[in-house]
Design an enzyme around this catalytic site. Structure first.
Site: not given
Length: 220
Positions: A46-48
């Site tokens: 997840s890019e976060n």
């Protein structure tokens, strides 16, 4: 019958291979986490800043501090790691993601994608989409084949602002699984009960149709 959101996620999950690092975009792609095939191990990013997303949590498992890029609560798989978004995007930009799955408004026969803005409408921005399509060689777009007004989203040339150029090779819609090559759409599979004629009618860009187009297969 057009594919449901869950069936779209199931079909994408069939493309996963053991050992893959996979980025799942906001929306339908996040559902792929629930359908990882048995016998393989993948790490969902997840890019976060989470590498190793598990399935969506049950009510008992919910942790409000553990979220994906779409602000949905998630679980962590064995071996998961948490880091800041700068490291997350370094992973993406460095080409360390084996497969990216994301949504789009339009895709065209040149492999261009428009996924972040409709002129005149309020937007939050493109998120990590521009980095993802530039940093990954293996990308699957999930989208509806046509708009709610019946207008094709598979075009000869995108009409909306581009997120990436010449980067898309495969598109899974609610009607068909399509490969993009040599400036054309190539029909690989069709949704169960959907006719080839219906797919042709709703595809604006040039579509190459083989003599036999199999229906997608799903586990019961």
């Amino acid at each position: 019958m057009a594919l449901s959101r869950e069936q779209l996620a199931q079909r994408v999950a069939q493309e996963l291979k053991d050992g893959y690092y996979v980025n799942l975009g906001i929306g339908i792609p996040t559902l792929v986490a629930n359908y990882i095939p048995e016998g393989i191990e993948v790490m969902l990013q997840s890019e976060n800043g989470l590498l190793g997303m598990g399935p969506f949590p049950t009510m008992e498992e919910v942790d409000a501090d553990l979220i994906n890029a779409g602000k949905q609560t998630v679980t962590m798989a064995r071996g998961a790691a948490i880091f800041d978004s700068a490291e997350s995007f370094a992973m993406i930009r460095g080409g360390h993601v084996d497969l990216t799955v994301l949504g789009a408004f339009e895709v065209d026969t040149q492999g261009n994608i428009a996924s972040y803005m409709i002129p005149g409408k309020l937007i939050k921005g493109m998120g990590g989409a521009m980095d993802l399509v530039a940093g990954a060689d293996n990308i699957i777009v999930t989208m509806t084949h046509a708009s709610k007004h019946g207008e094709s989203k598979l075009l000869t040339e995108c009409s909306l602002p581009l997120t990436g150029k010449g980067c898309i090779k495969k598109v899974l819609t609610d009607l068909a699984f399509i490969e993009i090559k040599e400036g054309k759409f190539h029909l690989l599979e069709r949704a169960p009960g959907v006719s080839v004629e219906e797919i042709i009618k709703l595809t604006a860009g040039e579509l190459v149709v083989p003599e036999h187009v199999p229906e997608m297969m799903f586990n019961e």
